[in-house]
Scaffold this motif. Sequence first.
Motif, short mmCIF file in Angstrom:
data_model
loop_
_atom_site.label_atom_id
_atom_site.label_comp_id
_atom_site.label_asym_id
_atom_site.label_seq_id
_atom_site.Cartn_x
_atom_site.Cartn_y
_atom_site.Cartn_z
N CYS A 1 0.84 -1.19 0.00
CA CYS A 1 0.00 0.00 0.00
C CYS A 1 0.87 1.24 0.00
CB CYS A 1 -0.97 0.01 1.19
SG CYS A 1 -0.22 0.49 2.75
N ARG A 2 0.26 2.35 -0.34
CA ARG A 2 0.91 3.66 -0.32
C ARG A 2 -0.03 4.63 0.38
NH1 ARG A 2 3.35 7.03 -5.50
NH2 ARG A 2 4.32 8.71 -4.28
N TYR B 1 -4.84 9.89 1.77
CA TYR B 1 -5.12 9.13 0.55
C TYR B 1 -4.39 7.79 0.65
CZ TYR B 1 -5.92 8.34 -4.47
OH TYR B 1 -6.33 7.84 -5.69
N LEU B 2 -5.13 6.70 0.56
CA LEU B 2 -4.59 5.35 0.72
C LEU B 2 -4.86 4.53 -0.53
CD1 LEU B 2 -3.41 2.97 2.44
CD2 LEU B 2 -5.77 2.54 3.18
N GLU B 3 -3.81 3.89 -1.05
CA GLU B 3 -3.92 2.96 -2.17
C GLU B 3 -3.44 1.59 -1.69
OE1 GLU B 3 -2.81 4.98 -6.21
OE2 GLU B 3 -1.54 5.86 -4.65
N ASN C 1 -6.70 -2.83 -7.02
CA ASN C 1 -6.34 -1.86 -6.00
C ASN C 1 -7.57 -1.27 -5.36
OD1 ASN C 1 -3.64 -2.22 -6.69
ND2 ASN C 1 -3.60 -0.46 -8.07
N PHE C 2 -7.49 -1.05 -4.06
CA PHE C 2 -8.56 -0.42 -3.29
C PHE C 2 -8.08 0.96 -2.85
CE2 PHE C 2 -10.60 0.27 0.93
CZ PHE C 2 -11.89 0.45 0.47
N LEU D 1 -12.33 1.35 -6.52
CA LEU D 1 -11.64 0.14 -6.94
C LEU D 1 -11.02 0.39 -8.31
CD1 LEU D 1 -14.00 -2.82 -5.94
CD2 LEU D 1 -11.75 -2.31 -4.98
N THR D 2 -9.82 -0.11 -8.48
CA THR D 2 -9.14 -0.02 -9.78
C THR D 2 -8.78 -1.44 -10.21
OG1 THR D 2 -8.24 2.15 -9.25
CG2 THR D 2 -7.20 0.96 -11.03
#
Length: 311
Positions: A263-264, A278-280, A288-289, A308-309
Amino acid sequence: MAGLVPPGTTINTDPSTAKPKEDEKIDYFNLPCPIPYEEIHREALMSLKPELFEGLRFDFTKGLNQKFSLSHSVFMGPIEIPSQSAEAVKVPTAHYEFGANYIDPKLMLIGRILTDGRLSARVKCDLTDNLSLKANAQLTNEPHMSHGMINFDYKGTDYRTQFQFGNGALLGASYIQSVTPQLSLGGEVFWAGQHRKSGIGYAGRYETDKMVATGQVASTGMVALSYVQKLSEKVSLASDFMYNYMSKDVTASVGYDYILRQCRLRGKIDSNGCTAAYLEERLNMGLNFILSAEIDHKKKDYKFGFGLTVG
């Protein structure tokens, strides 16, 4: 034996008598090429300006081959409209976006069309090894809201120059030069013929392996300073300062960028009391969520979004 010292040999252990290491000389004829003038704040923008949104977002990308892919995007959530009130005024909306992407090492074509009639396109083409063409356009049903821009970027050995042409008789040029391996200086000029306005600006960027410091000033009244400290390969801290000596508006913010294994996380807080995060999160390969949150107590504006990506 290798550990024994031959007779008559002495070892100098006094650091004061040791010969100093010669300073590395700077080869001013072999300086690195700087980044484009318009991207001098990019490290700070990555930490302090994530793509925050409110509501629900779903993005799906399907690759047809190695170069061509199609994308689908659905967004549902409110949008903020201009208002004289101190509080934010929002209108609920939803739209679907269809896109096509062609990505090649020397050519990139990206197109998007939305259900509300907006059409956008981006082109990046490497004409030669040093000269590239960038163009973007957006067409809309609203009068006087469509715009287009063409940018020529020439990359020299230790300098970079750009020329911009846009609708509304917009002309611009910028130049940035490496002065030392860490320091680069540049300037820009622009002319907006439709509004009869012109301006000139200057910028500097100092970069090492652990930090990036930039400064920019323009005749329009803008003063922008940014600083990024790289604590490690995964953690960096950032701050910026924005001042407009025409309107006397001042804003300062601090933030962080933390890259974990899957995650980032990015976040910031500014001098107006606005806090954002902002969380990825990578759930699986190609999935990715996203979580986005922003709290502005001054405007009583609270935003929360998730998405969602896929692909």
